[in-house]
Design an enzyme around this catalytic site. Structure first.
Site, short mmCIF file in Angstrom:
data_model
loop_
_atom_site.label_atom_id
_atom_site.label_comp_id
_atom_site.label_asym_id
_atom_site.label_seq_id
_atom_site.Cartn_x
_atom_site.Cartn_y
_atom_site.Cartn_z
CD GLU A 191 1.10 3.79 9.77
OE1 GLU A 191 1.41 3.50 8.60
OE2 GLU A 191 1.48 3.12 10.76
CG HIS A 237 8.00 -3.40 8.63
ND1 HIS A 237 7.53 -4.67 8.82
CD2 HIS A 237 6.93 -2.58 8.86
CE1 HIS A 237 6.24 -4.64 9.13
NE2 HIS A 237 5.86 -3.38 9.17
CD GLU A 243 3.19 -5.00 7.43
OE1 GLU A 243 2.76 -4.74 8.57
OE2 GLU A 243 3.42 -4.13 6.59
CE LYS A 297 5.82 2.61 5.63
NZ LYS A 297 4.62 2.38 4.79
CD GLU A 331 0.48 -2.29 9.36
OE1 GLU A 331 1.06 -2.20 10.46
OE2 GLU A 331 0.96 -1.85 8.31
CG ASP A 344 -1.37 1.54 8.69
OD1 ASP A 344 -2.12 2.43 8.23
OD2 ASP A 344 -0.42 1.07 8.05
CG HIS A 399 -0.47 -5.50 4.47
ND1 HIS A 399 0.11 -4.81 5.51
CD2 HIS A 399 -0.04 -4.91 3.34
CE1 HIS A 399 0.87 -3.83 5.00
NE2 HIS A 399 0.77 -3.88 3.70
CG ASP A 409 2.98 5.38 5.68
OD1 ASP A 409 3.98 5.85 5.11
OD2 ASP A 409 2.61 4.20 5.53
CB SER A 466 -0.91 0.00 1.22
OG SER A 466 -0.17 -0.05 2.41
CE LYS A 491 3.38 -0.08 10.97
NZ LYS A 491 2.40 0.51 10.03
#
Length: 418
Positions: free
Chosen positions: A279, A359, A198, A331, A157, A235, A148, A306, A35, A382
């Site tokens: 997030e 990550h 993840e 990131k 998440e 997230d 994910h 993000d 994403s 993270k």
């Protein structure tokens, strides 16, 4: 020197080896996102559908072994900034379109590692100095959804945050015991315990609230206190379910919410569960949504951008000026060099904001971000769940760093002031 390598999805990525004339060397492998933010630096893929479905990296390989190698030969490996500046100038585009951020970042990280080796110090000390002693509180992804996982959850998440642990080793224990307790609860309820990108579980749960209830029950099952010992974080990755100014929960039943209704949903969750961080609660172009959330609950929780910022100082400054959030997800591969990432972190520090070293969903066993999180001293990382070796590698490296630091190691919650 450069070669192809595979990430956690089985697609090619880059592994770069930088060798210095004194014999020291550094290696780095580059992660990949799923994403991704619209304004991220470009991850260069070949587009040749006859190889890896178009996801090959031969072009990036050729850039490292050719134009980049030729430009950097003979340069000093230390300090880092002239190296990264040379790479930025060589590419000449804001989004690293010419050479690819994956090619540039692999070189940047590998040279930083080689320079640390030559200096005879760990990477976290090389990048952060002798004061780099703070271990990060991990945000551990225990339930996956969104892009994910192939399940019914629109939020991407659901994380646990063992911020009440006395040290990092105990934080890993808190997280691992909660993860395994959650596995048992899901199994007993007849849910799938397969994991997503993840490493978090990917069950077909009916609602967001059901996921939260299960996580809170798992925390209690271990004998830990929800909120005090282990908190929750989200997230949602709202850009992935935003559509024409609305938010469409297509995976869980085609429910459509306005900006205000989505904010109300978050506020209800905050009242019901021990959540310390959200997030990307709104889409990457919905600055008003972030500002409204910041005004409504920025004094209660950490609000992280993000996709909104993509580790780009230009967007971070806009967020600071407009009070859009109070934290940034950091990131390395969103911006493309170690130096630019460190400048983004410094902007957060100057603004008094939080920052979370992160990550990507398509990871490797490279542990650069573990050292980087300690070097930057923000107290947050993270790195994924308590399964899949490419995630655990980051935690194992942090355990090593904590042992190296000994009594100097610091572990403290960044959420006590929120």
């Amino acid at each position: 020197m450069h070669s192809k390598f595979s990430n956690s999805r089985g697609y090619p990525t880059l592994r770069v080896v930088a060798r210095l004339d004194n014999g020291h060397a550094g290696t780095a492998s580059v992660p990949s996102g799923a994403s991704t933010g619209r304004y991220e630096a470009l991850e260069l893929r070949d587009g040749d559908m006859a190889r890896y479905g178009g996801k090959g990296v031969l072009k990036a390989v050729s850039h490292v072994n050719g134009i980049i190698r030729d430009r950097l030969m003979g340069m000093a490996a230390c300090p880092q900034e002239p190296i990264d500046t040379a790479l930025i100038v060589l590419d000449g585009t804001e989004s690293k379109i010419k050479l690819g951020a994956n090619a540039i970042l692999g070189v940047s990280m590998a040279i930083a590692r080689a320079a640390a080796s030559a200096a005879g110090v760990p990477l976290y000390c090389y990048l952060g100095g002798v004061s780099a002693t703070r271990l990060p509180v991990p945000m551990m992804n225990v339930i996956n959804g969104g892009r994910h996982a192939q399940n019914s959850l629109d939020f991407q998440e659901f994380m646990i945050v063992p911020h009440g642990a006395p040290n990092f080793a105990e934080a890993v224990r808190y997280g691992a015991e909660t993860f395994h307790a959650l596995h048992e609860l899901l199994h007993k309820a007849g849910h799938s315990t397969a994991v997503g990108d993840e490493g978090g579980f990917a069950p077909n749960l009916r609602t967001i609230e059901e996921a939260c209830e299960l996580i809170v029950e798992a925390i209690r099952k271990t004998g830990l206190q929800p909120g005090t010992d282990v908190a929750l974080a989200f997230d949602p990755a709202a850009s992935t379910f935003a559509n024409d100014g609305k938010y469409v929960f297509a995976k869980s039943g085609d429910k459509t919410l306005s900006r205000d209704e989505l904010l109300s949903l978050y506020n209800g969750l905050l009242d019901a569960y021990p959540i310390v961080s959200i997030e990307d609660g709104f889409a990457e172009d919905d600055w008003d949504g972030f500002r409204l959330q910041m005004a409504a609950c920025g004094d209660r929780i950490q609000i992280v951008g993000d996709d909104l910022y993509v580790t780009n100082p230009r967007f971070i400054q806009k967020g600071i000026d407009s009070r859009a959030t109070n934290a940034v997800l950091i990131k390395l591969n969103q911006i493309g060099t170690v130096t630019e990432t460190m400048k983004a972190v410094q902007m957060c520090r100057d603004a008094g904001w939080g920052y979370v070293i992160s990550h990507r969903s398509g990871e490797t066993e490279d542990t650069f971000i573990s050292d980087f999180a300690v070097a930057m001293g923000g107290g947050q990382i993270k790195a994924g769940s308590l399964s899949r070796s490419e995630r655990l590698a980051k935690y194992n490296r942090l355990l090593e760093i904590e042992r190296e630091l000994g009594p100097a190691a610091v572990y403290e919650s960044p959420f006590l002031t929120h």
